[in-house]
Design a protein around this motif. Structure first.
Motif, PDB file in Angstrom:
ATOM      1  N   SER A 150      36.021  21.955 -43.201  1.00  0.00           N
ATOM      2  CA  SER A 150      34.896  21.058 -42.899  1.00  0.00           C
ATOM      3  C   SER A 150      35.365  19.660 -42.520  1.00  0.00           C
ATOM      4  O   SER A 150      34.573  18.855 -42.004  1.00  0.00           O
ATOM      5  CB  SER A 150      33.949  20.979 -44.098  1.00  0.00           C
ATOM      6  OG  SER A 150      34.620  20.491 -45.240  1.00  0.00           O
ATOM      7  N   ALA A 151      36.639  19.329 -42.753  1.00  0.00           N
ATOM      8  CA  ALA A 151      37.171  18.019 -42.368  1.00  0.00           C
ATOM      9  C   ALA A 151      37.582  17.973 -40.898  1.00  0.00           C
ATOM     10  O   ALA A 151      37.827  16.897 -40.361  1.00  0.00           O
ATOM     11  CB  ALA A 151      38.368  17.659 -43.250  1.00  0.00           C
ATOM     12  N   ILE A 152      37.645  19.137 -40.249  1.00  0.00           N
ATOM     13  CA  ILE A 152      38.100  19.176 -38.855  1.00  0.00           C
ATOM     14  C   ILE A 152      37.032  18.633 -37.921  1.00  0.00           C
ATOM     15  O   ILE A 152      35.833  18.878 -38.094  1.00  0.00           O
ATOM     16  CB  ILE A 152      38.486  20.610 -38.465  1.00  0.00           C
ATOM     17  CG1 ILE A 152      39.834  20.981 -39.112  1.00  0.00           C
ATOM     18  CG2 ILE A 152      38.579  20.781 -36.955  1.00  0.00           C
ATOM     19  CD1 ILE A 152      40.304  22.359 -38.803  1.00  0.00           C
ATOM     20  N   THR A 153      37.479  17.897 -36.926  1.00  0.00           N
ATOM     21  CA  THR A 153      36.611  17.434 -35.851  1.00  0.00           C
ATOM     22  C   THR A 153      37.369  17.570 -34.537  1.00  0.00           C
ATOM     23  O   THR A 153      38.550  17.926 -34.522  1.00  0.00           O
ATOM     24  CB  THR A 153      36.159  15.986 -36.101  1.00  0.00           C
ATOM     25  OG1 THR A 153      35.099  15.658 -35.206  1.00  0.00           O
ATOM     26  CG2 THR A 153      37.292  14.993 -35.911  1.00  0.00           C
ATOM     27  N   GLY A 154      36.695  17.301 -33.435  1.00  0.00           N
ATOM     28  CA  GLY A 154      37.304  17.474 -32.129  1.00  0.00           C
ATOM     29  C   GLY A 154      38.275  16.363 -31.772  1.00  0.00           C
ATOM     30  O   GLY A 154      38.286  15.297 -32.394  1.00  0.00           O
ATOM     31  N   PRO A 155      39.085  16.580 -30.733  1.00  0.00           N
ATOM     32  CA  PRO A 155      40.140  15.633 -30.370  1.00  0.00           C
ATOM     33  C   PRO A 155      39.642  14.364 -29.700  1.00  0.00           C
ATOM     34  O   PRO A 155      40.407  13.421 -29.525  1.00  0.00           O
ATOM     35  CB  PRO A 155      41.012  16.439 -29.412  1.00  0.00           C
ATOM     36  CG  PRO A 155      40.049  17.398 -28.765  1.00  0.00           C
ATOM     37  CD  PRO A 155      39.092  17.773 -29.855  1.00  0.00           C
ATOM     38  N   TYR A 156      38.360  14.342 -29.310  1.00  0.00           N
ATOM     39  CA  TYR A 156      37.785  13.149 -28.683  1.00  0.00           C
ATOM     40  C   TYR A 156      36.525  12.686 -29.413  1.00  0.00           C
ATOM     41  O   TYR A 156      35.790  11.844 -28.909  1.00  0.00           O
ATOM     42  CB  TYR A 156      37.479  13.414 -27.198  1.00  0.00           C
ATOM     43  CG  TYR A 156      38.655  14.015 -26.471  1.00  0.00           C
ATOM     44  CD1 TYR A 156      39.820  13.275 -26.288  1.00  0.00           C
ATOM     45  CD2 TYR A 156      38.628  15.310 -25.993  1.00  0.00           C
ATOM     46  CE1 TYR A 156      40.924  13.822 -25.651  1.00  0.00           C
ATOM     47  CE2 TYR A 156      39.721  15.869 -25.351  1.00  0.00           C
ATOM     48  CZ  TYR A 156      40.866  15.116 -25.187  1.00  0.00           C
ATOM     49  OH  TYR A 156      41.959  15.668 -24.564  1.00  0.00           O
ATOM     50  N   THR A 198      49.445  22.703 -31.933  1.00  0.00           N
ATOM     51  CA  THR A 198      48.451  21.729 -31.540  1.00  0.00           C
ATOM     52  C   THR A 198      48.727  20.423 -32.276  1.00  0.00           C
ATOM     53  O   THR A 198      49.704  20.302 -33.009  1.00  0.00           O
ATOM     54  CB  THR A 198      47.028  22.254 -31.802  1.00  0.00           C
ATOM     55  OG1 THR A 198      46.072  21.381 -31.192  1.00  0.00           O
ATOM     56  CG2 THR A 198      46.729  22.389 -33.285  1.00  0.00           C
ATOM     57  N   ILE A 199      47.856  19.435 -32.044  1.00  0.00           N
ATOM     58  CA  ILE A 199      47.999  18.107 -32.644  1.00  0.00           C
ATOM     59  C   ILE A 199      46.952  17.928 -33.726  1.00  0.00           C
ATOM     60  O   ILE A 199      45.787  18.303 -33.540  1.00  0.00           O
ATOM     61  CB  ILE A 199      47.820  17.009 -31.571  1.00  0.00           C
ATOM     62  CG1 ILE A 199      48.799  17.212 -30.413  1.00  0.00           C
ATOM     63  CG2 ILE A 199      47.993  15.624 -32.183  1.00  0.00           C
ATOM     64  CD1 ILE A 199      48.514  16.294 -29.227  1.00  0.00           C
ATOM     65  N   ALA A 200      47.350  17.358 -34.850  1.00  0.00           N
ATOM     66  CA  ALA A 200      46.404  17.026 -35.924  1.00  0.00           C
ATOM     67  C   ALA A 200      46.631  15.585 -36.362  1.00  0.00           C
ATOM     68  O   ALA A 200      47.768  15.102 -36.367  1.00  0.00           O
ATOM     69  CB  ALA A 200      46.579  17.968 -37.110  1.00  0.00           C
ATOM     70  N   ASN A 201      45.556  14.910 -36.721  1.00  0.00           N
ATOM     71  CA  ASN A 201      45.638  13.587 -37.328  1.00  0.00           C
ATOM     72  C   ASN A 201      45.037  13.711 -38.723  1.00  0.00           C
ATOM     73  O   ASN A 201      43.832  13.873 -38.885  1.00  0.00           O
ATOM     74  CB  ASN A 201      44.883  12.547 -36.486  1.00  0.00           C
ATOM     75  CG  ASN A 201      45.186  11.122 -36.918  1.00  0.00           C
ATOM     76  OD1 ASN A 201      45.840  10.884 -37.932  1.00  0.00           O
ATOM     77  ND2 ASN A 201      44.693  10.164 -36.167  1.00  0.00           N
ATOM     78  N   ARG A 223      39.428  14.082 -52.472  1.00  0.00           N
ATOM     79  CA  ARG A 223      38.739  12.831 -52.208  1.00  0.00           C
ATOM     80  C   ARG A 223      39.390  12.053 -51.065  1.00  0.00           C
ATOM     81  O   ARG A 223      38.708  11.504 -50.205  1.00  0.00           O
ATOM     82  CB  ARG A 223      38.739  11.982 -53.489  1.00  0.00           C
ATOM     83  CG  ARG A 223      38.013  10.647 -53.389  1.00  0.00           C
ATOM     84  CD  ARG A 223      36.527  10.836 -53.207  1.00  0.00           C
ATOM     85  NE  ARG A 223      35.792   9.605 -53.494  1.00  0.00           N
ATOM     86  CZ  ARG A 223      34.522   9.407 -53.175  1.00  0.00           C
ATOM     87  NH1 ARG A 223      33.848  10.369 -52.572  1.00  0.00           N
ATOM     88  NH2 ARG A 223      33.916   8.274 -53.474  1.00  0.00           N
ATOM     89  N   SER A 224      40.708  12.016 -51.037  1.00  0.00           N
ATOM     90  CA  SER A 224      41.392  11.103 -50.112  1.00  0.00           C
ATOM     91  C   SER A 224      41.524  11.641 -48.698  1.00  0.00           C
ATOM     92  O   SER A 224      41.687  10.859 -47.757  1.00  0.00           O
ATOM     93  CB  SER A 224      42.784  10.755 -50.653  1.00  0.00           C
ATOM     94  OG  SER A 224      43.595  11.909 -50.755  1.00  0.00           O
ATOM     95  N   LYS A 225      41.437  12.970 -48.508  1.00  0.00           N
ATOM     96  CA  LYS A 225      41.748  13.536 -47.193  1.00  0.00           C
ATOM     97  C   LYS A 225      40.666  14.409 -46.570  1.00  0.00           C
ATOM     98  O   LYS A 225      40.832  14.842 -45.424  1.00  0.00           O
ATOM     99  CB  LYS A 225      43.028  14.381 -47.287  1.00  0.00           C
ATOM    100  CG  LYS A 225      44.310  13.568 -47.399  1.00  0.00           C
ATOM    101  CD  LYS A 225      45.519  14.479 -47.412  1.00  0.00           C
ATOM    102  CE  LYS A 225      46.817  13.680 -47.385  1.00  0.00           C
ATOM    103  NZ  LYS A 225      47.110  13.136 -46.039  1.00  0.00           N
ATOM    104  N   ASN A 226      39.586  14.691 -47.264  1.00  0.00           N
ATOM    105  CA  ASN A 226      38.691  15.739 -46.773  1.00  0.00           C
ATOM    106  C   ASN A 226      37.278  15.282 -46.449  1.00  0.00           C
ATOM    107  O   ASN A 226      36.353  16.090 -46.440  1.00  0.00           O
ATOM    108  CB  ASN A 226      38.662  16.891 -47.780  1.00  0.00           C
ATOM    109  CG  ASN A 226      39.932  17.713 -47.709  1.00  0.00           C
ATOM    110  OD1 ASN A 226      40.146  18.459 -46.761  1.00  0.00           O
ATOM    111  ND2 ASN A 226      40.796  17.548 -48.700  1.00  0.00           N
ATOM    112  N   ALA A 227      37.090  14.014 -46.145  1.00  0.00           N
ATOM    113  CA  ALA A 227      35.793  13.562 -45.644  1.00  0.00           C
ATOM    114  C   ALA A 227      35.501  14.244 -44.309  1.00  0.00           C
ATOM    115  O   ALA A 227      36.425  14.609 -43.566  1.00  0.00           O
ATOM    116  CB  ALA A 227      35.790  12.049 -45.481  1.00  0.00           C
ATOM    117  N   PRO A 228      34.234  14.438 -43.966  1.00  0.00           N
ATOM    118  CA  PRO A 228      33.924  15.055 -42.662  1.00  0.00           C
ATOM    119  C   PRO A 228      34.578  14.282 -41.520  1.00  0.00           C
ATOM    120  O   PRO A 228      34.470  13.065 -41.417  1.00  0.00           O
ATOM    121  CB  PRO A 228      32.390  14.951 -42.589  1.00  0.00           C
ATOM    122  CG  PRO A 228      31.952  14.929 -44.018  1.00  0.00           C
ATOM    123  CD  PRO A 228      33.016  14.155 -44.753  1.00  0.00           C
TER     124      PRO A 228
END
Length: 333
Positions: A150-156, A198-201, A223-228
């Motif tokens: 659920s923390a994943i979002t698109g590259p742009y 692929t690339i991840a931030n 808490r520190s890494k999994n915000a939407p």
């Protein structure tokens, strides 16, 4: 979050890459993208209305030759990439994140966190840290924790900075995408199970890495890494065959045009094969899973400059394209 079209410079190594795209206001679909920014819609090409990137990865050995043929077929109907919106390339069931895996980065941390009564010179402390890193590479194991899909979002996509995140930071990384089920692999076997890269931030709020109420518990990665939206992913999955050496790629992050991270994956303490093999000793890796391999030196804590509203991050890894995300402060009532 607004999905932005891929910039014209977002090319990659090899004859094709995989993407998840959509027409404006339309449903997402799996696509083959060529280096000259053309798109083949894979549901039509495979005659399967339910096809997704993950289902391709679940049948990777059979799918790969068909994808290679499509990339070479000049008669196949193609459309301009500029007509589409770009999403995260895959929806993984599991995300594994490697920490403290770049030699220079960990040495910098070791030196920065010296004891108040340590009177040695910086050169002496760096020499000690380098010796520790060499010993760790030879004798120890990778440090891996689990992230949330659920923390994943698109590259742009815009990245929303939560109101509670006091010190949001960037961590650009090379990510391996699994293409064959894997369990208890050796390092020699591991890369045979990687379909592509692929690339991840891997964004992190530094203030919540450690629990203030119970410091003895240790790190709080939930808490520190999994915000939407804290894990921008993509833009593409570049097949492993198009990546000559995953252990010799340049990882570069620019903040508002200024280079902050710029390091080769050669600096990893544990290379991609060792990280994937280590994860597989405990967890059963599934097609479409993503293994992040750690972030090099140059995070915001190093520079004394954390993310804030309006910042633009541009991340590249050799041969894998470009992701570009804008930070937006969370609106509070």
């Amino acid at each position: 979050m607004s999905v932005k079209p891929a910039p014209a410079s977002a090319l990659f190594a090899g004859p094709f890459a995989l993407a998840t795209l959509s027409a404006p206001n339309g449903p997402a679909f799996p696509a083959l993208v060529t280096p000259d920014a053309q798109v083949v819609e894979l549901r039509a090409a495979f005659d399967d209305d339910r096809l997704a990137i993950r289902s391709l990865l679940e049948n990777w050995e059979a799918a790969l030759p068909r994808l290679e043929a499509l990339a070479e077929d000049g008669g196949q109907q193609r459309k301009p990439l500029a007509d589409y919106q770009v999403h995260a390339p895959v929806e993984p069931r599991q995300i594994f994140q490697s920490g403290a895996n770049y030699r220079q980065h960990v040495i910098d941390l070791h030196v920065a966190h010296r004891a108040p009564d340590d009177a040695r010179s910086e050169e002496e402390r760096r020499a000690e840290a380098a010796e520790i890193m060499d010993r760790r590479a030879a004798e120890d194991l990778p440090y891996v924790f689990i992230g949330l899909p659920s923390a994943i979002t698109g590259p742009y996509d815009d990245v929303v900075l939560p109101s509670w995140a006091e010190k949001p930071d960037w961590e650009l990384e090379l990510a391996a995408v699994i293409g064959r089920p894997a369990y208890q692999l050796s390092a020699d076997e591991a890369l045979d199970h990687v379909a592509g890269y692929t690339i991840a931030n891997d964004l992190t709020d530094r203030t919540t890495v450690f629990r203030r109420d119970m410091p003895q518990i240790g790190t709080d990665w939930l808490r520190s890494k999994n915000a939407p939206g804290f894990t921008p992913l993509g833009p593409w999955i570049v097949p492993a065959a198009s990546v000559a050496d995953p252990d010799d790629l340049q990882v570069t992050l620019k903040l508002n045009g200024e280079t902050m991270q710029d390091e080769s994956t050669k600096d990893m303490i544990f290379n991609v094969a060792r990280v994937v093999a280590y994860v597989s000793q405990t967890a059963r890796l599934l097609p479409g899973d993503v293994v992040l391999t750690g972030s090099p030196a140059g995070n915001g804590m190093h520079w004394g400059r954390l993310l804030r509203d309006g910042d633009v991050m541009e991340g590249t890894v050799t041969g894998l394209g470009v992701q570009r995300t804008r930070c937006v402060a969370e609106e509070t009532s």
